[in-house]
Write a protein that holds these residues in place. Structure first.
Motif, PDB file in Angstrom:
ATOM      1  N   SER A  42      -4.631  11.514   1.753  1.00  0.00           N
ATOM      2  CA  SER A  42      -4.075  11.653   3.100  1.00  0.00           C
ATOM      3  C   SER A  42      -5.141  11.390   4.160  1.00  0.00           C
ATOM      4  N   ARG A  43      -6.339  11.919   3.914  1.00  0.00           N
ATOM      5  CA  ARG A  43      -7.428  11.721   4.865  1.00  0.00           C
ATOM      6  C   ARG A  43      -7.829  10.245   4.931  1.00  0.00           C
ATOM      7  N   ASN A  44      -7.986   9.607   3.747  1.00  0.00           N
ATOM      8  CA  ASN A  44      -8.335   8.186   3.719  1.00  0.00           C
ATOM      9  C   ASN A  44      -7.222   7.315   4.279  1.00  0.00           C
ATOM     10  N   GLY A  45      -5.977   7.719   4.005  1.00  0.00           N
ATOM     11  CA  GLY A  45      -4.843   6.953   4.515  1.00  0.00           C
ATOM     12  C   GLY A  45      -4.810   6.934   6.034  1.00  0.00           C
ATOM     13  N   LYS A  46      -5.126   8.044   6.655  1.00  0.00           N
ATOM     14  CA  LYS A  46      -5.154   8.095   8.119  1.00  0.00           C
ATOM     15  C   LYS A  46      -6.260   7.206   8.657  1.00  0.00           C
ATOM     16  N   GLN A  48      -7.572   4.624   7.147  1.00  0.00           N
ATOM     17  CA  GLN A  48      -7.195   3.234   6.865  1.00  0.00           C
ATOM     18  C   GLN A  48      -6.167   2.731   7.877  1.00  0.00           C
ATOM     19  N   GLN A  49      -5.221   3.587   8.235  1.00  0.00           N
ATOM     20  CA  GLN A  49      -4.204   3.205   9.216  1.00  0.00           C
ATOM     21  C   GLN A  49      -4.830   2.960  10.579  1.00  0.00           C
ATOM     22  N   GLU A  50      -5.770   3.791  10.974  1.00  0.00           N
ATOM     23  CA  GLU A  50      -6.453   3.590  12.253  1.00  0.00           C
ATOM     24  C   GLU A  50      -7.230   2.271  12.250  1.00  0.00           C
ATOM     25  N   LYS A  51      -7.884   1.953  11.107  1.00  0.00           N
ATOM     26  CA  LYS A  51      -8.635   0.703  10.996  1.00  0.00           C
ATOM     27  C   LYS A  51      -7.692  -0.494  11.068  1.00  0.00           C
ATOM     28  N   ARG A  52      -6.520  -0.381  10.437  1.00  0.00           N
ATOM     29  CA  ARG A  52      -5.534  -1.465  10.466  1.00  0.00           C
ATOM     30  C   ARG A  52      -5.016  -1.699  11.887  1.00  0.00           C
ATOM     31  N   GLU A  53      -4.786  -0.631  12.626  1.00  0.00           N
ATOM     32  CA  GLU A  53      -4.322  -0.769  14.008  1.00  0.00           C
ATOM     33  C   GLU A  53      -5.369  -1.486  14.864  1.00  0.00           C
ATOM     34  N   ASP A  54      -6.643  -1.139  14.663  1.00  0.00           N
ATOM     35  CA  ASP A  54      -7.715  -1.836  15.378  1.00  0.00           C
ATOM     36  C   ASP A  54      -7.758  -3.311  14.985  1.00  0.00           C
ATOM     37  N   ALA A  55      -7.537  -3.579  13.686  1.00  0.00           N
ATOM     38  CA  ALA A  55      -7.567  -4.963  13.194  1.00  0.00           C
ATOM     39  C   ALA A  55      -6.434  -5.789  13.793  1.00  0.00           C
ATOM     40  N   VAL A  56      -5.265  -5.194  13.941  1.00  0.00           N
ATOM     41  CA  VAL A  56      -4.124  -5.908  14.541  1.00  0.00           C
ATOM     42  C   VAL A  56      -4.434  -6.299  15.978  1.00  0.00           C
ATOM     43  N   VAL A 101     -17.512  -6.763  14.399  1.00  0.00           N
ATOM     44  CA  VAL A 101     -17.556  -5.796  15.488  1.00  0.00           C
ATOM     45  C   VAL A 101     -16.918  -4.497  15.004  1.00  0.00           C
ATOM     46  N   ASN A 102     -17.660  -3.387  15.095  1.00  0.00           N
ATOM     47  CA  ASN A 102     -17.168  -2.063  14.692  1.00  0.00           C
ATOM     48  C   ASN A 102     -16.571  -2.068  13.282  1.00  0.00           C
ATOM     49  N   GLY A 103     -17.225  -2.751  12.368  1.00  0.00           N
ATOM     50  CA  GLY A 103     -16.770  -2.773  10.984  1.00  0.00           C
ATOM     51  C   GLY A 103     -15.659  -3.760  10.691  1.00  0.00           C
ATOM     52  N   LEU A 104     -15.214  -4.521  11.697  1.00  0.00           N
ATOM     53  CA  LEU A 104     -14.157  -5.520  11.510  1.00  0.00           C
ATOM     54  C   LEU A 104     -14.768  -6.916  11.576  1.00  0.00           C
ATOM     55  N   TRP A 141     -11.964  -5.725   6.620  1.00  0.00           N
ATOM     56  CA  TRP A 141     -12.849  -4.561   6.708  1.00  0.00           C
ATOM     57  C   TRP A 141     -13.076  -4.007   5.302  1.00  0.00           C
ATOM     58  N   THR A 142     -14.135  -3.221   5.147  1.00  0.00           N
ATOM     59  CA  THR A 142     -14.506  -2.707   3.820  1.00  0.00           C
ATOM     60  C   THR A 142     -14.352  -1.201   3.687  1.00  0.00           C
ATOM     61  N   THR A 143     -14.308  -0.460   4.793  1.00  0.00           N
ATOM     62  CA  THR A 143     -14.178   0.993   4.720  1.00  0.00           C
ATOM     63  C   THR A 143     -13.006   1.456   5.582  1.00  0.00           C
ATOM     64  N   PRO A 144     -12.288   2.504   5.184  1.00  0.00           N
ATOM     65  CA  PRO A 144     -12.495   3.287   3.954  1.00  0.00           C
ATOM     66  C   PRO A 144     -12.067   2.542   2.687  1.00  0.00           C
ATOM     67  N   ASN A 145     -11.147   1.572   2.806  1.00  0.00           N
ATOM     68  CA  ASN A 145     -10.748   0.750   1.666  1.00  0.00           C
ATOM     69  C   ASN A 145     -10.791  -0.711   2.091  1.00  0.00           C
ATOM     70  N   ALA A 146     -11.301  -1.578   1.228  1.00  0.00           N
ATOM     71  CA  ALA A 146     -11.386  -2.998   1.549  1.00  0.00           C
ATOM     72  C   ALA A 146      -9.983  -3.582   1.721  1.00  0.00           C
ATOM     73  N   SER A 147      -9.776  -4.271   2.839  1.00  0.00           N
ATOM     74  CA  SER A 147      -8.473  -4.864   3.121  1.00  0.00           C
ATOM     75  C   SER A 147      -8.623  -5.928   4.195  1.00  0.00           C
ATOM     76  N   SER A 148      -7.547  -6.658   4.454  1.00  0.00           N
ATOM     77  CA  SER A 148      -7.582  -7.692   5.493  1.00  0.00           C
ATOM     78  C   SER A 148      -6.170  -8.007   5.954  1.00  0.00           C
ATOM     79  N   ILE A 149      -6.073  -8.614   7.128  1.00  0.00           N
ATOM     80  CA  ILE A 149      -4.798  -9.121   7.646  1.00  0.00           C
ATOM     81  C   ILE A 149      -5.035 -10.556   8.112  1.00  0.00           C
ATOM     82  N   GLN A 150      -3.973 -11.366   8.059  1.00  0.00           N
ATOM     83  CA  GLN A 150      -4.095 -12.775   8.419  1.00  0.00           C
ATOM     84  C   GLN A 150      -2.916 -13.225   9.264  1.00  0.00           C
ATOM     85  N   SER A 151      -3.143 -14.317   9.984  1.00  0.00           N
ATOM     86  CA  SER A 151      -2.087 -14.952  10.761  1.00  0.00           C
ATOM     87  C   SER A 151      -2.373 -16.451  10.784  1.00  0.00           C
TER      88      SER A 151
END
Length: 202
Positions: A42-46, A48-56, A101-104, A141-151
């Motif tokens: 739950s902690r990592n999921g939150k 990760q969600q914040e990081k995804r919102e920044d990435a979008v 920038v900021n881990g992204l 991004w690599t933390t908290p979990n490695a992931s990416s988004i594309q367009s």
């Protein structure tokens, strides 16, 4: 006799307490790992969600930058390669390479586009379209979990659009020449042929 019964009951209660303790430890051993895992997830999921919102937001900014660069001039976006957007004199420009920038990490990959005989974009084969570019935007991004988004965007040269580009005399000569001729005196010219038709001024 009373003393014997009292000791028996006391020992019985002690044995029952021991069983209860063993059972409690067993139940805790089953439940606690699941609870701890759930709390960590739950902690990592939150995060990760914040990081995804920044990435979008980072990705949308890159999309607008690409459109702005395209509108400033086709030559600014016509060269294939990997870029990232930067501000220069309050205008977006594309600078070589990716940025972090900021881990992204953000990159804009521009590549050429080919079309088949019906004008549809094809992955392989076809004819190069000099007035269309494929733009792949990625934020990872690599933390908290490695992931990416594309367009993916396809941008076109809608101002001074060139459907077909002829850059040499040999390419131009592939067409049908009627009352025209080509020369290569000063880098390539098209000249009118001899007028054998009626001339209105005479």
């Amino acid at each position: 006799m009373k003393k014997i019964i009292s000791n028996y009951i006391k020992n019985l209660n002690s044995g029952q307490s021991l069983v209860e303790i063993v059972l409690a430890i067993g139940v805790a051993g089953v439940i606690l790992p699941g609870l701890i895992t759930g709390l960590v997830a739950s902690r990592n999921g939150k995060a990760q969600q914040e990081k995804r919102e920044d990435a979008v937001s980072f990705l949308k900014e890159a999309q607008e930058a690409v459109r702005s660069v395209r509108e400033s001039g086709w030559t600014s976006i016509s060269t294939d390669g990997t870029y990232h957007p930067t501000l220069s004199s309050n205008r977006w420009v594309l600078t070589g390479g990716s940025e972090t920038v900021n881990g992204l990490t953000r990159s804009i990959v521009i590549s050429s586009v080919n079309r088949d005989t019906s004008g549809a974009i094809v992955q392989s084969g076809g004819t190069l379209d000099p007035s269309t570019k494929k733009v792949l935007l990625t934020v990872s991004w690599t933390t908290p979990n490695a992931s990416s988004i594309q367009s993916t965007l396809f941008v076109t040269r809608y101002l001074d659009n060139l459907i077909y580009l002829q850059s040499s005399q040999a390419e131009f000569n592939l067409g049908i020449l009627t009352q025209t001729a080509t020369t290569n005196t000063s880098g390539g010219e098209v000249v009118l042929g001899t007028n054998v038709k009626g001339q209105w001024c005479q």
